[in-house]
Motif scaffolding. Sequence first.
Motif, mmCIF file in Angstrom:
data_model
loop_
_atom_site.group_PDB
_atom_site.id
_atom_site.type_symbol
_atom_site.label_atom_id
_atom_site.label_comp_id
_atom_site.label_asym_id
_atom_site.label_seq_id
_atom_site.Cartn_x
_atom_site.Cartn_y
_atom_site.Cartn_z
ATOM 1 N N SER A 63 3.222 72.876 79.819
ATOM 2 C CA SER A 63 4.288 73.805 79.418
ATOM 3 C C SER A 63 5.665 73.377 79.939
ATOM 4 C CB SER A 63 3.969 75.224 79.887
ATOM 5 O OG SER A 63 4.075 75.310 81.292
ATOM 6 N N ASP A 64 5.681 72.481 80.905
ATOM 7 C CA ASP A 64 6.936 72.007 81.503
ATOM 8 C C ASP A 64 6.950 70.474 81.539
ATOM 9 O OD1 ASP A 64 9.426 72.309 82.728
ATOM 10 O OD2 ASP A 64 8.563 72.489 84.740
ATOM 11 N N GLU A 65 6.324 69.872 80.542
ATOM 12 C CA GLU A 65 6.080 68.426 80.504
ATOM 13 C C GLU A 65 7.329 67.578 80.720
ATOM 14 O OE1 GLU A 65 3.550 65.449 77.604
ATOM 15 O OE2 GLU A 65 3.924 67.504 77.001
ATOM 16 N N HIS A 66 8.454 68.009 80.182
ATOM 17 C CA HIS A 66 9.684 67.211 80.285
ATOM 18 C C HIS A 66 10.219 67.108 81.716
ATOM 19 C CE1 HIS A 66 11.136 71.330 79.851
ATOM 20 N NE2 HIS A 66 12.259 70.932 80.448
ATOM 21 N N ASN A 67 9.742 67.973 82.617
ATOM 22 C CA ASN A 67 10.184 67.936 84.005
ATOM 23 C C ASN A 67 9.236 67.176 84.931
ATOM 24 O OD1 ASN A 67 12.740 69.224 84.242
ATOM 25 N ND2 ASN A 67 11.743 71.155 83.719
ATOM 26 N N TYR A 68 8.183 66.590 84.364
ATOM 27 C CA TYR A 68 7.224 65.836 85.162
ATOM 28 C C TYR A 68 7.355 64.352 84.887
ATOM 29 C CZ TYR A 68 4.685 69.975 86.715
ATOM 30 O OH TYR A 68 4.328 71.150 87.311
ATOM 31 N N ILE A 69 7.274 63.565 85.955
ATOM 32 C CA ILE A 69 7.283 62.111 85.832
ATOM 33 C C ILE A 69 5.929 61.616 86.329
ATOM 34 C CG2 ILE A 69 8.333 59.953 86.622
ATOM 35 C CD1 ILE A 69 10.896 61.567 87.161
ATOM 36 N N PRO A 70 5.184 60.900 85.475
ATOM 37 C CA PRO A 70 3.875 60.404 85.917
ATOM 38 C C PRO A 70 4.017 59.170 86.812
ATOM 39 C CG PRO A 70 4.282 59.769 83.661
ATOM 40 C CD PRO A 70 5.443 60.616 84.080
ATOM 41 N N PHE A 71 3.163 59.070 87.799
ATOM 42 C CA PHE A 71 3.083 57.875 88.631
ATOM 43 C C PHE A 71 2.152 56.883 87.945
ATOM 44 C CE2 PHE A 71 4.102 61.088 91.863
ATOM 45 C CZ PHE A 71 5.137 60.455 92.520
ATOM 46 N N GLU A 72 2.409 55.606 88.158
ATOM 47 C CA GLU A 72 1.533 54.580 87.608
ATOM 48 C C GLU A 72 0.294 54.450 88.481
ATOM 49 O OE1 GLU A 72 3.472 50.853 86.942
ATOM 50 O OE2 GLU A 72 5.311 51.858 86.287
ATOM 51 N N LYS A 73 -0.822 54.083 87.854
ATOM 52 C CA LYS A 73 -2.048 53.824 88.602
ATOM 53 C C LYS A 73 -1.905 52.513 89.357
ATOM 54 C CE LYS A 73 -5.369 55.949 85.500
ATOM 55 N NZ LYS A 73 -6.597 55.707 84.744
ATOM 56 N N MET A 74 -2.682 52.380 90.417
ATOM 57 C CA MET A 74 -2.706 51.117 91.149
ATOM 58 C C MET A 74 -3.350 50.052 90.284
ATOM 59 S SD MET A 74 -3.762 51.417 95.103
ATOM 60 C CE MET A 74 -4.735 52.878 95.229
ATOM 61 N N ASP A 75 -2.866 48.832 90.393
ATOM 62 C CA ASP A 75 -3.538 47.743 89.696
ATOM 63 C C ASP A 75 -4.713 47.274 90.555
ATOM 64 O OD1 ASP A 75 -2.670 45.831 91.618
ATOM 65 O OD2 ASP A 75 -0.877 45.375 90.453
ATOM 66 N N SER A 76 -5.526 46.374 90.026
ATOM 67 C CA SER A 76 -6.738 45.966 90.739
ATOM 68 C C SER A 76 -6.417 45.260 92.055
ATOM 69 C CB SER A 76 -7.622 45.099 89.851
ATOM 70 O OG SER A 76 -6.936 43.937 89.464
ATOM 71 N N GLY A 77 -5.302 44.532 92.108
ATOM 72 C CA GLY A 77 -4.917 43.867 93.356
ATOM 73 C C GLY A 77 -4.590 44.869 94.445
ATOM 74 N N GLU A 78 -3.874 45.924 94.085
ATOM 75 C CA GLU A 78 -3.544 46.971 95.052
ATOM 76 C C GLU A 78 -4.807 47.707 95.506
ATOM 77 O OE1 GLU A 78 0.881 48.455 93.742
ATOM 78 O OE2 GLU A 78 -0.784 48.916 92.389
ATOM 79 N N SER A 79 -5.715 47.959 94.567
ATOM 80 C CA SER A 79 -6.971 48.636 94.910
ATOM 81 C C SER A 79 -7.807 47.785 95.860
ATOM 82 C CB SER A 79 -7.785 48.929 93.650
ATOM 83 O OG SER A 79 -7.106 49.823 92.822
ATOM 84 N N PHE A 80 -7.854 46.484 95.584
ATOM 85 C CA PHE A 80 -8.616 45.580 96.440
ATOM 86 C C PHE A 80 -8.003 45.546 97.842
ATOM 87 C CE2 PHE A 80 -10.065 41.573 98.200
ATOM 88 C CZ PHE A 80 -11.413 41.577 97.848
ATOM 89 N N GLN A 81 -6.682 45.511 97.916
ATOM 90 C CA GLN A 81 -6.001 45.497 99.210
ATOM 91 C C GLN A 81 -6.312 46.770 99.994
ATOM 92 O OE1 GLN A 81 -4.066 42.901 100.578
ATOM 93 N NE2 GLN A 81 -4.475 44.180 102.372
ATOM 94 N N LEU A 82 -6.378 47.889 99.310
ATOM 95 C CA LEU A 82 -6.717 49.148 99.958
ATOM 96 C C LEU A 82 -8.131 49.101 100.538
ATOM 97 C CD1 LEU A 82 -5.740 52.003 100.615
ATOM 98 C CD2 LEU A 82 -6.559 52.718 98.373
ATOM 99 N N MET A 83 -9.069 48.518 99.794
ATOM 100 C CA MET A 83 -10.435 48.382 100.301
ATOM 101 C C MET A 83 -10.469 47.470 101.523
ATOM 102 S SD MET A 83 -12.822 48.353 96.858
ATOM 103 C CE MET A 83 -12.164 46.830 96.238
ATOM 104 N N GLU A 84 -9.719 46.373 101.479
ATOM 105 C CA GLU A 84 -9.658 45.466 102.632
ATOM 106 C C GLU A 84 -9.046 46.154 103.849
ATOM 107 O OE1 GLU A 84 -7.521 41.988 101.154
ATOM 108 O OE2 GLU A 84 -9.371 40.832 101.383
ATOM 109 N N ASP A 85 -7.971 46.894 103.630
ATOM 110 C CA ASP A 85 -7.319 47.599 104.732
ATOM 111 C C ASP A 85 -8.263 48.605 105.379
ATOM 112 O OD1 ASP A 85 -5.027 46.143 104.229
ATOM 113 O OD2 ASP A 85 -3.974 47.794 103.224
ATOM 114 N N PHE A 86 -8.979 49.337 104.543
ATOM 115 C CA PHE A 86 -9.949 50.305 105.066
ATOM 116 C C PHE A 86 -11.012 49.580 105.885
ATOM 117 C CE2 PHE A 86 -14.083 52.442 104.589
ATOM 118 C CZ PHE A 86 -13.792 53.656 105.197
#
Length: 121
Positions: free
Chosen positions: A39-62
């Motif tokens: 109902s207020d779509e024009h006021n929302y900005i979507p974030f981009e999903k992580m790419d596979s490299g960022e996801s892999f880095q997160l798993m390594e960091d954990f």
Amino acid sequence: MWNALLYHKPTGVIESHPDPEDPFFEEEEWEELIEKIESDEHNYIPFEKMDSGESFQLMEDFTNSLTDTHFKDKLLHQLSNRKPFQNFMHTVDESEYRQDWFDLVNVLTTHDHTLKWINNK
């Protein structure tokens, strides 16, 4: 994992909900929030999903943050073999560290995406 992560410009609030296309998505649980966003779509900005490299880095960091050397070595092995995402998730899912993983993902992805968005605006 959250599929939709949106920033509400007027309030600065970050809203999130699971992927409605996911077979386990329970529409009734998220209906009110989704209607609010639509109902207020024009006021929302979507974030981009992580790419596979960022996801892999997160798993390594954990993995590198763990003090349990046996489990840490097990995860490092999973990350260095075929299908690292699938094997890592299966191993973590079956462990006592499952909630720690999800807590980290929620905190880091929200924080990281917020900083990226701010830096790109």
